[in-house]
Design a protein around this motif. Structure first.
Motif, mmCIF file in Angstrom:
data_model
loop_
_atom_site.group_PDB
_atom_site.id
_atom_site.type_symbol
_atom_site.label_atom_id
_atom_site.label_comp_id
_atom_site.label_asym_id
_atom_site.label_seq_id
_atom_site.Cartn_x
_atom_site.Cartn_y
_atom_site.Cartn_z
ATOM 1 N N PHE A 74 -7.032 0.342 -3.100
ATOM 2 C CA PHE A 74 -6.363 0.693 -1.862
ATOM 3 C C PHE A 74 -7.243 0.440 -0.638
ATOM 4 O O PHE A 74 -6.732 0.173 0.447
ATOM 5 C CB PHE A 74 -5.897 2.151 -1.887
ATOM 6 C CG PHE A 74 -4.611 2.340 -2.638
ATOM 7 C CD1 PHE A 74 -3.393 2.084 -2.035
ATOM 8 C CD2 PHE A 74 -4.624 2.762 -3.954
ATOM 9 C CE1 PHE A 74 -2.211 2.236 -2.717
ATOM 10 C CE2 PHE A 74 -3.444 2.915 -4.650
ATOM 11 C CZ PHE A 74 -2.225 2.665 -4.034
ATOM 12 N N ARG A 75 -8.536 0.519 -0.803
ATOM 13 C CA ARG A 75 -9.420 0.211 0.323
ATOM 14 C C ARG A 75 -9.259 -1.262 0.720
ATOM 15 O O ARG A 75 -9.134 -1.587 1.903
ATOM 16 C CB ARG A 75 -10.878 0.510 -0.025
ATOM 17 C CG ARG A 75 -11.853 0.189 1.126
ATOM 18 C CD ARG A 75 -13.281 0.539 0.754
ATOM 19 N NE ARG A 75 -14.210 0.104 1.792
ATOM 20 C CZ ARG A 75 -14.501 0.805 2.886
ATOM 21 N NH1 ARG A 75 -13.934 1.976 3.083
ATOM 22 N NH2 ARG A 75 -15.359 0.338 3.778
ATOM 23 N N ARG A 76 -9.257 -2.144 -0.260
ATOM 24 C CA ARG A 76 -9.077 -3.569 0.015
ATOM 25 C C ARG A 76 -7.693 -3.813 0.616
ATOM 26 O O ARG A 76 -7.539 -4.606 1.549
ATOM 27 C CB ARG A 76 -9.249 -4.348 -1.286
ATOM 28 C CG ARG A 76 -9.023 -5.851 -1.146
ATOM 29 C CD ARG A 76 -10.252 -6.544 -0.583
ATOM 30 N NE ARG A 76 -10.007 -7.969 -0.410
ATOM 31 C CZ ARG A 76 -10.049 -8.859 -1.397
ATOM 32 N NH1 ARG A 76 -10.342 -8.457 -2.631
ATOM 33 N NH2 ARG A 76 -9.825 -10.127 -1.153
ATOM 34 N N MET A 77 -6.688 -3.167 0.085
ATOM 35 C CA MET A 77 -5.330 -3.328 0.603
ATOM 36 C C MET A 77 -5.244 -2.883 2.059
ATOM 37 O O MET A 77 -4.620 -3.540 2.898
ATOM 38 C CB MET A 77 -4.339 -2.536 -0.253
ATOM 39 C CG MET A 77 -4.197 -3.066 -1.666
ATOM 40 S SD MET A 77 -3.204 -1.979 -2.721
ATOM 41 C CE MET A 77 -1.570 -2.294 -2.049
ATOM 42 N N ASP A 99 -6.982 6.522 3.008
ATOM 43 C CA ASP A 99 -6.282 7.681 2.450
ATOM 44 C C ASP A 99 -4.864 7.795 2.995
ATOM 45 O O ASP A 99 -3.909 8.062 2.253
ATOM 46 C CB ASP A 99 -7.053 8.965 2.755
ATOM 47 C CG ASP A 99 -8.366 9.057 1.991
ATOM 48 O OD1 ASP A 99 -8.547 8.293 1.019
ATOM 49 O OD2 ASP A 99 -9.216 9.895 2.369
ATOM 50 N N ALA A 100 -4.714 7.555 4.292
ATOM 51 C CA ALA A 100 -3.394 7.696 4.915
ATOM 52 C C ALA A 100 -2.450 6.586 4.466
ATOM 53 O O ALA A 100 -1.263 6.831 4.220
ATOM 54 C CB ALA A 100 -3.528 7.684 6.437
ATOM 55 N N PHE A 101 -2.951 5.367 4.350
ATOM 56 C CA PHE A 101 -2.105 4.248 3.926
ATOM 57 C C PHE A 101 -1.666 4.426 2.479
ATOM 58 O O PHE A 101 -0.498 4.196 2.126
ATOM 59 C CB PHE A 101 -2.869 2.937 4.102
ATOM 60 C CG PHE A 101 -2.038 1.706 3.867
ATOM 61 C CD1 PHE A 101 -0.739 1.620 4.325
ATOM 62 C CD2 PHE A 101 -2.580 0.607 3.207
ATOM 63 C CE1 PHE A 101 0.026 0.466 4.119
ATOM 64 C CE2 PHE A 101 -1.835 -0.540 3.004
ATOM 65 C CZ PHE A 101 -0.535 -0.606 3.458
ATOM 66 N N ARG A 102 -2.590 4.851 1.631
ATOM 67 C CA ARG A 102 -2.253 5.106 0.228
ATOM 68 C C ARG A 102 -1.171 6.182 0.118
ATOM 69 O O ARG A 102 -0.190 6.029 -0.615
ATOM 70 C CB ARG A 102 -3.505 5.555 -0.534
ATOM 71 C CG ARG A 102 -3.260 5.934 -1.988
ATOM 72 C CD ARG A 102 -4.553 6.431 -2.618
ATOM 73 N NE ARG A 102 -5.069 7.595 -1.906
ATOM 74 C CZ ARG A 102 -6.301 8.050 -2.030
ATOM 75 N NH1 ARG A 102 -7.169 7.422 -2.799
ATOM 76 N NH2 ARG A 102 -6.682 9.125 -1.378
ATOM 77 N N THR A 103 -1.337 7.259 0.861
ATOM 78 C CA THR A 103 -0.348 8.338 0.828
ATOM 79 C C THR A 103 1.004 7.863 1.337
ATOM 80 O O THR A 103 2.055 8.215 0.785
ATOM 81 C CB THR A 103 -0.833 9.528 1.674
ATOM 82 O OG1 THR A 103 -2.072 9.999 1.143
ATOM 83 C CG2 THR A 103 0.177 10.663 1.658
ATOM 84 N N LEU A 104 0.991 7.041 2.390
ATOM 85 C CA LEU A 104 2.243 6.523 2.940
ATOM 86 C C LEU A 104 2.996 5.702 1.910
ATOM 87 O O LEU A 104 4.212 5.879 1.728
ATOM 88 C CB LEU A 104 1.948 5.664 4.170
ATOM 89 C CG LEU A 104 3.166 4.981 4.803
ATOM 90 C CD1 LEU A 104 4.112 6.016 5.391
ATOM 91 C CD2 LEU A 104 2.732 3.985 5.870
ATOM 92 N N SER A 197 -0.823 8.091 13.719
ATOM 93 C CA SER A 197 0.538 7.671 13.413
ATOM 94 C C SER A 197 0.812 7.758 11.913
ATOM 95 O O SER A 197 1.862 8.275 11.484
ATOM 96 C CB SER A 197 0.767 6.239 13.904
ATOM 97 O OG SER A 197 2.042 5.763 13.526
ATOM 98 N N LEU A 198 -0.119 7.271 11.105
ATOM 99 C CA LEU A 198 0.062 7.318 9.651
ATOM 100 C C LEU A 198 0.093 8.753 9.142
ATOM 101 O O LEU A 198 0.935 9.115 8.303
ATOM 102 C CB LEU A 198 -1.065 6.538 8.971
ATOM 103 C CG LEU A 198 -1.044 5.014 9.142
ATOM 104 C CD1 LEU A 198 -2.306 4.402 8.558
ATOM 105 C CD2 LEU A 198 0.187 4.407 8.498
ATOM 106 N N GLU A 199 -0.822 9.582 9.651
ATOM 107 C CA GLU A 199 -0.877 10.968 9.187
ATOM 108 C C GLU A 199 0.368 11.742 9.596
ATOM 109 O O GLU A 199 0.870 12.591 8.837
ATOM 110 C CB GLU A 199 -2.151 11.636 9.700
ATOM 111 C CG GLU A 199 -3.415 11.063 9.044
ATOM 112 C CD GLU A 199 -4.702 11.668 9.575
ATOM 113 O OE1 GLU A 199 -4.645 12.324 10.663
ATOM 114 O OE2 GLU A 199 -5.749 11.500 8.933
ATOM 115 N N GLU A 200 0.894 11.458 10.790
ATOM 116 C CA GLU A 200 2.128 12.120 11.227
ATOM 117 C C GLU A 200 3.310 11.707 10.359
ATOM 118 O O GLU A 200 4.148 12.532 9.990
ATOM 119 C CB GLU A 200 2.404 11.787 12.698
ATOM 120 C CG GLU A 200 1.450 12.488 13.665
ATOM 121 C CD GLU A 200 1.574 11.958 15.090
ATOM 122 O OE1 GLU A 200 2.432 11.066 15.307
ATOM 123 O OE2 GLU A 200 0.821 12.428 15.965
#
Length: 220
Positions: A74-77, A99-104, A197-200
């Motif tokens: 996910f870091r690379r992504m 972390d936020a992108f993975r959760t999204l 934005s991602l966390e929201e």
């Protein structure tokens, strides 16, 4: 947009296969064998799991969090999705973005996994040499009453074995799909603006899924 949704459904389906394969075992597998084994296993899991079929997105999220993530980089992504602006981010910002992108990704499309019943995965011939460290594994999702969906998995081999760093459906890349919107967020509010934005969005999705799960429980 529908192609992206279909692609991400397949992405999560293939991801869930990690629940059946220990990381140490998958590290020894060739990339095409890994994708074939995990895809076959995940379809069996989805069809047999009554909670998933009933719409229990929290169960899907828990499975992904516990057993799937080790098979994806996910870091690379995230780095690829953010693009050149990644270099502007501090180490802490990069961690929060990842972390936020993975959760999204997990929260946004976990619901789609509950819709799978009788889809079939066909595997296309893969061409790579034993010494290759980056490969493309091509598959196709076949479902009744709809056009087949071509799914390509991009994997790279590192110290911990093969990991997926991008997924492509019908020629559309996951990381490329997000790069434009991420760039717009960064232009407006910088790296911190994208993180906020991602966390929201993740908080809003968590609230929605919590409410939906509560409704399902009351209706049982």
């Amino acid at each position: 947009m529908n192609k992206i949704l279909d692609f991400l459904r397949a992405f999560l389906l293939c991801a869930l296969l990690g629940a059946a394969l220990p990381a140490t075992a998958s590290a020894d597998k060739a990339p095409d064998v890994l994708v074939r084994d995990v895809t076959t296993e995940v379809l069996e899991i989805v069809r047999a799991d009554k909670a998933i079929q009933a719409g229990d997105t929290q169960r899907v999220i828990a499975l992904v969090d516990a057993k799937v993530l080790p098979h994806f980089d996910f870091r690379r992504m995230t780095m690829l999705a953010v693009g050149r602006d990644w270099r502007q981010a501090s180490a802490e910002q990069q961690t929060r973005l990842t972390d936020a992108f993975r959760t999204l990704l997990v929260r946004t499309y976990s619901n789609a996994l509950t819709q799978y019943r009788d889809q079939r995965i066909e595997f296309r011939p893969s061409r790579f040499a034993p010494a290759d460290t980056r490969v493309q594994v091509r598959t196709e999702v076949v479902q009744a009453g709809a056009q087949p969906i071509g799914i390509d998995y991009m994997l790279e081999k590192g110290e911990q074995g093969w990991k997926v760093f991008d997924v492509i459906v019908a020629g559309v890349s996951l990381v490329t799909n997000y790069r434009s919107s991420f760039g717009q967020e960064i232009a407006r509010g910088g790296i911190d603006g994208l993180i906020r934005s991602l966390e929201e969005r993740n908080r809003a999705l968590a609230e929605q899924q919590g409410m939906s799960q509560g409704d399902a429980g009351r209706g049982a």
